[in-house]
Scaffold this motif. Structure first.
Motif, short mmCIF file in Angstrom:
data_model
loop_
_atom_site.label_atom_id
_atom_site.label_comp_id
_atom_site.label_asym_id
_atom_site.label_seq_id
_atom_site.Cartn_x
_atom_site.Cartn_y
_atom_site.Cartn_z
N GLU B 70 0.84 -1.20 0.00
CA GLU B 70 0.00 0.00 0.00
C GLU B 70 0.88 1.25 0.00
OE1 GLU B 70 -3.55 -0.02 2.45
OE2 GLU B 70 -3.11 2.03 3.11
N ARG B 72 0.83 5.44 0.28
CA ARG B 72 0.03 6.60 0.67
C ARG B 72 0.86 7.86 0.44
NH1 ARG B 72 -1.13 2.60 4.69
NH2 ARG B 72 0.62 3.27 5.98
N ASP B 73 0.21 8.90 -0.06
CA ASP B 73 0.92 10.18 -0.21
C ASP B 73 -0.07 11.32 0.03
OD1 ASP B 73 0.26 9.50 -3.40
OD2 ASP B 73 0.10 11.63 -2.90
N ARG B 116 -9.21 7.74 -2.58
CA ARG B 116 -8.86 9.03 -1.97
C ARG B 116 -9.40 8.99 -0.55
NH1 ARG B 116 -5.18 13.19 -2.46
NH2 ARG B 116 -6.03 15.06 -1.49
N LYS B 117 -8.49 9.04 0.42
CA LYS B 117 -8.89 8.93 1.83
C LYS B 117 -8.48 10.22 2.53
CE LYS B 117 -8.84 4.30 3.74
NZ LYS B 117 -8.00 3.24 4.28
N SER B 120 -5.30 12.11 1.52
CA SER B 120 -4.26 11.20 1.00
C SER B 120 -4.73 10.41 -0.21
CB SER B 120 -3.85 10.20 2.09
OG SER B 120 -3.36 10.87 3.22
N ASN B 121 -3.78 10.12 -1.08
CA ASN B 121 -3.99 9.13 -2.13
C ASN B 121 -3.55 7.79 -1.59
OD1 ASN B 121 -4.68 10.93 -4.42
ND2 ASN B 121 -2.58 11.68 -4.14
N VAL B 122 -4.36 6.77 -1.81
CA VAL B 122 -4.01 5.42 -1.34
C VAL B 122 -4.08 4.48 -2.53
CG1 VAL B 122 -4.59 3.55 0.25
CG2 VAL B 122 -5.00 5.93 0.92
N LYS B 124 -3.39 0.53 -3.56
CA LYS B 124 -3.13 -0.81 -3.02
C LYS B 124 -2.88 -1.78 -4.16
CE LYS B 124 -6.27 -0.24 0.87
NZ LYS B 124 -7.50 -0.66 1.51
#
Lengths: 100, 132
Positions: B70, B72-73, B116-117, B120-122, B124
């Motif tokens: 995963e 995240r950024d 999109r959380k 953050s971009n996630v 997986k």
């Protein structure tokens, strides 16, 4: 990645050793740029010891192939490892770049 | 294992090598390591080029017979999966340089998902594994 270029008569031999990735794609581009300046390029890559390529490498092979073809030249990639070949296959690059 | 890279600029090789050295990846068969290295490189290149984030987190974990990776950024919302796949049957003249990275991940991995959380971009990725 190590790039060894030798010229024999009108033909250019390029021996690739190691991984072609984001850390050395720029250097590889500098290494192969002079090959695009030949009037009638005839280039043979020996990929026996090429361990890996990412899309960074693919785009440079594509760029070189486009230039070589536009000049009526010839380019071939030889002795590619199975996994490296798979990257060329799944992206359709095997259809537009000669691999033997 | 979670690794955070902050700042992230110029850390391409660090990100790849830290994933490859993680205990979740280091014991995988060579062909799987090849795929993991390739997809990790493609994703982190995408993030470093487009998201504008100053940090990246990469988490790996093994669940049963599956490796999960995963990313995240904190960059701008960017769904790399929304982009059309390249035409792999195009002729040499028609082929464009670029647009290949995420396509390669989609081909190599069993699952690639974007979400999109919050801010953050996630992204997986999942791949079936066989431990050596």
């Amino acid at each position: 990645m190590d790039v060894k270029i030798t010229k024999q008569d009108a033909k250019t031999f390029v021996q690739l050793t190691g991984r072609l990735d984001t850390t050395n794609a720029e250097q590889f581009q500098s290494d192969i740029t002079p090959l695009m300046e030949d009037a009638n390029p005839d280039i043979e890559f020996d990929c026996t010891d090429m361990e890996y390529t990412s899309s960074q490498g693919l785009r440079l092979f594509l760029m070189l192939q486009k230039t070589v073809s536009s000049k009526g030249g010839n380019m071939v990639l030889k002795n590619m490892k199975t996994q490296v070949k798979e990257v060329f296959d799944i992206t359709g690059f095997s259809n537009i770049i000669k691999i033997v | 294992m979670v690794k955070r890279f902050d700042p992230v600029a110029g850390r391409n090789a660090d990100i790849i090598e830290s994933v490859m050295a993680s205990e979740d990846v280091v014991n995988l068969a060579d062909d799987l390591q090849f795929k993991v290295r390739l997809c990790v490189e493609e994703v982190e290149e995408n993030i470093l080029c487009y998201s504008g984030s100053t940090w990246v987190e990469v988490e790996t974990c093994v669940e049963k017979d599956q490796l999960n990776i995963e990313f995240r950024d904190g960059g701008i919302a960017f769904d790399p999966l929304a982009k059309a796949d390249p035409d792999i049957n195009a002729s040499l003249d028609e082929r464009n340089i670029g647009g290949l990275g995420i396509f390669i991940c989609k081909q190599m991995m069993d699952v690639v998902e974007y979400e999109r959380k919050g801010d953050s971009n996630v992204l997986k990725m999942k791949i079936a594994i066989k431990l050596q």
